[in-house]
Structure formats: structure tokens, C-alpha cells
Design a protein around this motif. Structure first.
Motif, PDB file in Angstrom:
ATOM      1  N   SER A 137       0.821  -1.214   0.000  1.00 40.44           N
ATOM      2  CA  SER A 137       0.000   0.000   0.000  1.00 40.44           C
ATOM      3  C   SER A 137       0.858   1.268   0.000  1.00 40.44           C
ATOM      4  CB  SER A 137      -0.968   0.004   1.191  1.00 40.44           C
ATOM      5  OG  SER A 137      -0.255  -0.046   2.407  1.00 40.44           O
ATOM      6  N   GLU A 138       2.128   1.148   0.377  1.00 40.89           N
ATOM      7  CA  GLU A 138       3.073   2.260   0.328  1.00 40.89           C
ATOM      8  C   GLU A 138       4.253   1.855  -0.550  1.00 40.89           C
ATOM      9  OE1 GLU A 138       2.943   5.339   1.686  1.00 40.89           O
ATOM     10  OE2 GLU A 138       0.941   4.917   2.464  1.00 40.89           O
ATOM     11  N   PRO A 139       4.662   2.695  -1.515  1.00 45.54           N
ATOM     12  CA  PRO A 139       5.781   2.322  -2.395  1.00 45.54           C
ATOM     13  C   PRO A 139       7.151   2.409  -1.719  1.00 45.54           C
ATOM     14  CG  PRO A 139       4.968   4.501  -2.952  1.00 45.54           C
ATOM     15  CD  PRO A 139       4.044   3.963  -1.906  1.00 45.54           C
ATOM     16  N   LEU A 140       7.242   3.182  -0.615  1.00 40.94           N
ATOM     17  CA  LEU A 140       8.512   3.358   0.090  1.00 40.94           C
ATOM     18  C   LEU A 140       8.339   3.105   1.581  1.00 40.94           C
ATOM     19  CD1 LEU A 140       9.853   6.729  -1.377  1.00 40.94           C
ATOM     20  CD2 LEU A 140      10.805   4.483  -1.786  1.00 40.94           C
ATOM     21  N   LEU A 141       9.359   2.512   2.194  1.00 41.43           N
ATOM     22  CA  LEU A 141       9.448   2.485   3.642  1.00 41.43           C
ATOM     23  C   LEU A 141      10.241   3.720   4.007  1.00 41.43           C
ATOM     24  CD1 LEU A 141       9.182   1.224   6.441  1.00 41.43           C
ATOM     25  CD2 LEU A 141      11.309  -0.009   5.972  1.00 41.43           C
ATOM     26  N   SER A 142       9.609   4.653   4.684  1.00 43.17           N
ATOM     27  CA  SER A 142      10.234   5.925   5.020  1.00 43.17           C
ATOM     28  C   SER A 142      10.223   6.108   6.534  1.00 43.17           C
ATOM     29  CB  SER A 142       9.482   7.069   4.341  1.00 43.17           C
ATOM     30  OG  SER A 142      10.051   8.298   4.688  1.00 43.17           O
ATOM     31  N   LEU A 143      11.420   6.194   7.126  1.00 42.60           N
ATOM     32  CA  LEU A 143      11.569   6.375   8.569  1.00 42.60           C
ATOM     33  C   LEU A 143      12.529   7.516   8.843  1.00 42.60           C
ATOM     34  CD1 LEU A 143      11.998   2.645   9.655  1.00 42.60           C
ATOM     35  CD2 LEU A 143       9.949   4.049   9.904  1.00 42.60           C
ATOM     36  N   THR A 144      12.324   8.206   9.954  1.00 49.94           N
ATOM     37  CA  THR A 144      13.210   9.282  10.381  1.00 49.94           C
ATOM     38  C   THR A 144      13.868   8.865  11.683  1.00 49.94           C
ATOM     39  OG1 THR A 144      11.742  10.900   9.370  1.00 49.94           O
ATOM     40  CG2 THR A 144      13.341  11.744  10.940  1.00 49.94           C
ATOM     41  N   ASP A 145      15.202   9.009  11.758  1.00 49.74           N
ATOM     42  CA  ASP A 145      15.901   8.607  12.974  1.00 49.74           C
ATOM     43  C   ASP A 145      15.873   9.715  14.015  1.00 49.74           C
ATOM     44  OD1 ASP A 145      17.858  10.418  12.201  1.00 49.74           O
ATOM     45  OD2 ASP A 145      19.459   8.946  12.036  1.00 49.74           O
ATOM     46  N   THR A 146      16.497   9.460  15.164  1.00 50.56           N
ATOM     47  CA  THR A 146      16.464  10.412  16.275  1.00 50.56           C
ATOM     48  C   THR A 146      17.222  11.703  15.976  1.00 50.56           C
ATOM     49  OG1 THR A 146      18.386   9.322  17.260  1.00 50.56           O
ATOM     50  CG2 THR A 146      16.213   8.629  18.032  1.00 50.56           C
ATOM     51  N   LYS A 147      18.108  11.695  14.988  1.00 48.74           N
ATOM     52  CA  LYS A 147      18.869  12.890  14.614  1.00 48.74           C
ATOM     53  C   LYS A 147      18.215  13.667  13.482  1.00 48.74           C
ATOM     54  CE  LYS A 147      23.181  10.871  16.109  1.00 48.74           C
ATOM     55  NZ  LYS A 147      24.520  10.433  15.757  1.00 48.74           N
ATOM     56  N   GLY A 148      17.051  13.210  13.025  1.00 48.05           N
ATOM     57  CA  GLY A 148      16.327  13.909  11.974  1.00 48.05           C
ATOM     58  C   GLY A 148      16.651  13.460  10.559  1.00 48.05           C
ATOM     59  N   ARG A 149      17.519  12.477  10.406  1.00 48.62           N
ATOM     60  CA  ARG A 149      17.848  11.975   9.069  1.00 48.62           C
ATOM     61  C   ARG A 149      16.743  11.041   8.597  1.00 48.62           C
ATOM     62  NH1 ARG A 149      23.888  10.363  10.652  1.00 48.62           N
ATOM     63  NH2 ARG A 149      22.641   9.449  12.290  1.00 48.62           N
ATOM     64  N   ARG A 150      16.408  11.132   7.325  1.00 44.02           N
ATOM     65  CA  ARG A 150      15.334  10.318   6.761  1.00 44.02           C
ATOM     66  C   ARG A 150      15.923   9.188   5.935  1.00 44.02           C
ATOM     67  NH1 ARG A 150      10.119  12.779   5.926  1.00 44.02           N
ATOM     68  NH2 ARG A 150       8.956  10.908   6.272  1.00 44.02           N
ATOM     69  N   VAL A 151      15.392   7.974   6.151  1.00 44.17           N
ATOM     70  CA  VAL A 151      15.812   6.783   5.416  1.00 44.17           C
ATOM     71  C   VAL A 151      14.614   6.312   4.601  1.00 44.17           C
ATOM     72  CG1 VAL A 151      16.566   4.395   5.621  1.00 44.17           C
ATOM     73  CG2 VAL A 151      17.461   6.109   7.182  1.00 44.17           C
ATOM     74  N   MET A 152      14.814   6.153   3.291  1.00 38.83           N
ATOM     75  CA  MET A 152      13.743   5.690   2.412  1.00 38.83           C
ATOM     76  C   MET A 152      14.252   4.487   1.618  1.00 38.83           C
ATOM     77  SD  MET A 152      12.039   9.246   1.136  1.00 38.83           S
ATOM     78  CE  MET A 152      13.565  10.072   0.718  1.00 38.83           C
ATOM     79  N   VAL A 153      13.472   3.402   1.654  1.00 36.04           N
ATOM     80  CA  VAL A 153      13.826   2.174   0.951  1.00 36.04           C
ATOM     81  C   VAL A 153      12.621   1.750   0.123  1.00 36.04           C
ATOM     82  CG1 VAL A 153      14.557  -0.223   1.205  1.00 36.04           C
ATOM     83  CG2 VAL A 153      15.336   1.473   2.848  1.00 36.04           C
ATOM     84  N   PRO A 154      12.809   1.438  -1.158  1.00 34.92           N
ATOM     85  CA  PRO A 154      11.677   0.936  -1.956  1.00 34.92           C
ATOM     86  C   PRO A 154      11.112  -0.341  -1.333  1.00 34.92           C
ATOM     87  CG  PRO A 154      13.554   1.448  -3.365  1.00 34.92           C
ATOM     88  CD  PRO A 154      14.030   1.542  -1.949  1.00 34.92           C
ATOM     89  N   SER A 155       9.807  -0.409  -1.227  1.00 34.91           N
ATOM     90  CA  SER A 155       9.145  -1.538  -0.565  1.00 34.91           C
ATOM     91  C   SER A 155       9.462  -2.869  -1.221  1.00 34.91           C
ATOM     92  CB  SER A 155       7.636  -1.327  -0.560  1.00 34.91           C
ATOM     93  OG  SER A 155       7.315  -0.187   0.186  1.00 34.91           O
TER      94      SER A 155
END
Length: 75
Positions: free
Chosen positions: A36-54
Motif C-alpha cells: 500500500s506504500e511504495p517506500l518504507l520511510s523512517l526518520t531517525d532520532t537525529k532527523g535523518r530520513r531513510v527511504m527504501v523501496p518496498s
């Protein structure tokens, strides 16, 4: 909470610390794995965003919340 993400055809896993609860992380990961989402998108505790294709996810490991122990009692 520590999150480890395995990506297909990548020699190393992605490791990040997140402020989200286990339930919130599980909901986000489930949405990515069901398509249902094309990307797994998470933000770490330092504000950096990690995006991985599902479609490239191998696994997602949700660890225990980190509790810092201080003093000699931590040994």
C-alpha cells in the motif's frame, strides 16, 4: 528503538534509532510490505530520513527500546 532494515542485493543492513513506538513502527512497516506504500520511510532520532523501496525489503528487525545504564550497577 533500534530498527535494522535488510535490503536485497545490499551487503550491509541499515541500522537506525527511532523515537516511534513499536506499534507505530509495525504499522509503517506493514503498510510498506503489503504494497500500500511504495517506500518504507523512517526518520531517525537525529532527523535523518531513510527511504527504501518496498519491493527491495528483505527484513525489518524492530529491537527493544534502548535504556541507558549509568554507574557501576550497569556491569
Amino acid at each position: 528503538m533500534e530498527v535494522k532494515i535488510g535490503v536485497q542485493h545490499a551487503p550491509r543492513e541499515i541500522v537506525l534509532e527511532s523515537d516511534l513506538s513499536a506499534e507505530e513502527l509495525e504499522r509503517i512497516v506493514s503498510a510498506a510490505l503489503t504494497g500500500s506504500e511504495p517506500l518504507l520511510s523512517l526518520t531517525d532520532t537525529k532527523g535523518r530520513r531513510v527511504m527504501v523501496p518496498s519491493d527491495r525489503l528483505s527484513y525489518v528487525d524492530l529491537g527493544e527500546p534502548n535504556v541507558r545504564k549509568v554507574g557501576f550497577g550497569a556491569l
